[in-house]
Design an enzyme around this catalytic site. Structure first.
Site, PDB file in Angstrom:
ATOM      1  N   ASP A 455      11.001  38.970  16.558  1.00  0.00           N
ATOM      2  CA  ASP A 455      11.174  37.958  17.601  1.00  0.00           C
ATOM      3  C   ASP A 455      12.476  38.176  18.374  1.00  0.00           C
ATOM      4  O   ASP A 455      13.377  38.900  17.922  1.00  0.00           O
ATOM      5  CB  ASP A 455      11.161  36.560  16.960  1.00  0.00           C
ATOM      6  CG  ASP A 455      10.554  35.502  17.868  1.00  0.00           C
ATOM      7  OD1 ASP A 455      10.480  35.733  19.087  1.00  0.00           O
ATOM      8  OD2 ASP A 455      10.152  34.432  17.358  1.00  0.00           O
ATOM      9  N   ASP A 524       3.487  31.216  22.881  1.00  0.00           N
ATOM     10  CA  ASP A 524       3.622  30.170  21.877  1.00  0.00           C
ATOM     11  C   ASP A 524       2.594  29.063  22.080  1.00  0.00           C
ATOM     12  O   ASP A 524       2.405  28.229  21.194  1.00  0.00           O
ATOM     13  CB  ASP A 524       5.026  29.564  21.927  1.00  0.00           C
ATOM     14  CG  ASP A 524       6.059  30.428  21.227  1.00  0.00           C
ATOM     15  OD1 ASP A 524       5.667  31.374  20.522  1.00  0.00           O
ATOM     16  OD2 ASP A 524       7.266  30.157  21.381  1.00  0.00           O
TER      17      ASP A 524
END
Length: 703
Positions: A455, A524
């Site tokens: 990430d 997301d």
């Protein structure tokens, strides 16, 4: 076959791909002139071409012909591909040809045209590469200035692509933001310099480094489309220049305004690849051309069948411990999950996003015996194990930051801006890159970890390096290159390792990161309805084989939308299927339905992940649909989605694509046989459940 050939009598070079041609003409005392980018030509035809000249003459309309790479200086008043300042303050570049070379390679060829400034020790190498069986052409540039005092480069594009004259032009690209990435925009191209860019140190949620241009009349299935995509994961810039006299050129490269790169001695600037693709089959054929390029010439393991994943983030957030993760794993395995991934919260003092980044050892309270008991249980259940990491970040509340506050990007005498309570580590520093490799390599060596979700949750700010006396702006390049190098080194030392690129959702999706990873986290936003438009925009350039898609809970955590489990699965099954819901709250009926849908996906995933994709109807249509056809044409998979029913009307039959009109196709579930010609013209009859958010999956087999 693709090839690169020259006509010596006219100094013309012709790059031929299976369905296109690209031609340029070389001159001794200026950079090459562009001749053609489009339908196939013979070498004789290319040699007979005259460059498209100015409308009003040199000095008014710019150079007398479109150039392959524009340098600042002379009668050039538009965008410059290359801007350099020499030590005496001189800015114009005056190139002279010093070499032409073609290197035949396995599966392709590369042309290099070498130029040198006629006075200063600056060299410019223009590179062109073609691959057999692929219409994408790769271009990049290499710059050297092997002497002191140095030269300073303020812009170094990878390439400039020139379009042929057309009555009008339309620009296609994507825009968006966090949780709304990849929204397609198609607008008339202004007579101006239109710049898409990221100044954030990463690819970005708000844009993506590709553009397509057509004459305003292209559709999904017909018309000429020219596209360009940059293989870079840091700051970038693509400028589409339409002059007042309708010359259109596409410029692209890394960096952004206000950066300066010092060039001297052994220094070399090798720009990232800026790919170009022409198609006469509309946006759909252009997308399939990009998909083929990504699978065959970008991805490290293109033939891999991507596993079904379970990720624990939406189920647990930061409330991670060994017992809870084991419970989720025991629920995930019977569904057919093949890879269990534990997300954020497993390390240091990571009880929230306020602390812990940088301290990459298991939290002793949550994992008193380390990660091994969880990993062993996941493997006992027949699944592989994966882990979330964010190596490029640090929380100020961490042991790492307290020990090394100088390791982050920062500027002297300026505050350090925190985003999500974290700062960015400077991977351009060799000691930081070595530290990152040390703990990642140790983690992988000490544990049977098969997958990393890598990430990157915030952009660059205060991107300085006070200890670097000269050339601190190089960190915008060197940080990204260090990440690429680290990923390659880890993958070489741990061959079983798979890596997913993530950046607060889809903030690091590009051809650059895909050369070092296996897939990307798309967004997301896991709401199935929103995902239809996100996945539609994503598919313009990127294939389904790299598009991670989760099935999560209803109501959705982001927007509260309620959707059926079947609809959520069918949307996610159009990419790399994963499950991210809190399985402890799913009913026995939901778990049984999920297991059945996972089994269905496993039967069709070779077609979805490796087949040809056809966008049949876009989001916003009464029925949105996407189709995949196997490489041999023997099977096809169709997903149809109807967000809301229309009162009193049944869905219209759905015309398909990519089938053999002379063949007959059997519906695998119903046994109904359909002539291929009728499926292509009259369409596939659809049967959808009643109510909102209805969906169907149809598998057709050629008989």
């Amino acid at each position: 076959m693709s090839s690169i050939r020259s006509a010596a009598n006219s100094r013309t070079w012709l790059l031929s791909t299976p369905h296109t041609a690209y031609a340029l003409r070389v001159s001794d005392r200026e950079l090459p002139a562009h001749l053609h980018w489009g339908a196939p030509l013979t070498l004789a035809q290319a040699a007979a071409m005259a460059p498209h000249g100015p409308v009003y003459g040199v000095g008014v309309d710019g150079p007398g012909h479109p150039e392959e790479y524009l340098v600042a200086g002379g009668a050039r008043f538009g965008v410059s591909s290359l801007q350099v300042q020499f030590s005496d303050g001189t800015r114009p570049v005056q190139p002279v040809l010093v070499g032409e070379h073609v290197e035949e390679e396995s599966g392709g060829a590369t042309l290099t045209l070498s130029y040198a400034d006629e006075h200063y020790p600056l060299t410019i190498d223009l590179h062109y590469r073609v691959h057999d069986g692929c219409d994408v052409i790769e271009r990049w540039t290499t710059l050297r200035h092997p002497a002191d005092p140095p030269a300073f480069v303020t812009r170094a594009d990878s390439a400039c692509w020139t379009l042929p004259p057309r009555p009008d032009y339309r620009l296609s690209h994507v825009t968006g933001h966090w949780s709304s990435e990849s929204q397609v925009e198609r607008v008339t191209l202004a007579r101006a310099e239109t710049t898409l860019t990221s100044r954030r140190g990463l690819t970005g949620h708000h844009a993506n480094p590709w553009v397509m241009v057509d004459a305003g009349d292209a559709t999904e299935d017909a018309g000429e489309v020219w596209g360009a995509a940059l293989a870079w994961s840091g700051s970038w810039r693509i400028t589409v220049d339409r002059s007042p006299t309708d010359r259109v050129q596409l410029f692209g490269g890394y960096g952004h305004d206000a950066l300066t790169w010092r060039l001297a001695g052994d220094d070399c600037l090798r720009t990232p690849v800026f790919c170009g693709l022409y198609s006469d089959g509309g946006f759909g054929a252009a997308s399939r051309g990009w998909h083929e390029h990504v699978r065959e010439h970008v991805l490290p393991r293109p033939d891999e069948v991507r596993p079904v994943v379970y990720n624990s983030w939406e189920a647990t957030g930061f409330a991670v411990d060994v017992a809870g993760q084991q419970r989720l794993a025991r629920l995930a395995a019977p569904l057919g999950v093949e890879l269990f991934v534990m997300d954020d919260g497993w390390f240091g003092k990571r009880l929230s996003d306020n602390a812990g980044l940088g301290d990459w050892t298991p939290n002793p309270d949550r994992f008193p015996d380390g990660l091994t008991p969880l990993i062993d249980e996941v493997h006992r259940l027949g699944m592989r194990f994966g882990l979330w990491v964010e190596p490029e970040m640090v929380n100020p509340d961490s042991d790492l930051y307290r020990a090394h506050p100088d390791w982050v990007l920062h500027s002297a005498n300026r505050a350090r801006t925190e985003v999500r309570q974290q700062l960015v580590l400077n991977f351009a520093r060799p000691d930081v890159a070595a530290w990152a490799h040390g703990w990642l390599d140790g983690l992988l060596r000490d544990h049977k970890i098969d997958f990393l979700k890598w990430d990157f949750n915030r952009p660059f700010t205060e991107a300085g390096w006070p200890e670097a006396a000269d050339g601190a702006d190089r960190l915008w390049i060197d940080h990204i290159q260090a990440v690429y190098d680290l990923l390659d080194r880890l993958r070489a030392d741990h061959p079983r390792l798979r890596v997913e690129s993530c950046a607060g959702g889809g903030g690091r999706v590009d051809l650059g990161i895909l050369a070092h990873t296996d897939e990307v986290w798309t967004s997301d936003n896991t709401d199935a309805y929103d995902r239809l438009s996100i996945q539609y925009g994503f598919s313009q350039v990127y294939p389904a084989a790299i598009m991670a898609a989760w099935v999560t809970d209803s109501p959705n955590w982001l927007n509260g939308r309620v959707t059926p489990l079947r609809f959520r699965f069918h949307v996610a099954m159009a990419g790399v299927l994963a499950i991210g819901g809190n399985l402890t709250e799913w009913s026995p009926e939901e778990l049984a339905e999920a297991a059945d849908l996972v089994a269905q996906y496993k039967r069709i995933r070779p077609i979805v992940q490796h087949g040809r994709q056809y966008r049949l109807a876009p989001p916003g249509a009464p029925v949105t649909a996407v189709q995949y056809v196997s490489r041999d044409g023997a099977e096809s998979v169709v997903f149809a989605y109807r967000p809301a029913p229309t009162f009193g009307r049944h869905p219209q039959p759905l015309p398909l694509r990519g089938l053999d009109p002379a063949a007959t196709y059997r519906d695998k579930d119903t046994g109904t046989q359909h002539p291929g010609a009728l499926l292509l013209t009259h369409g596939l009859p659809l049967t959808l459940p009643t109510g909102d958010y209805a969906s169907a999956l149809v598998t057709l087999i050629r008989v």
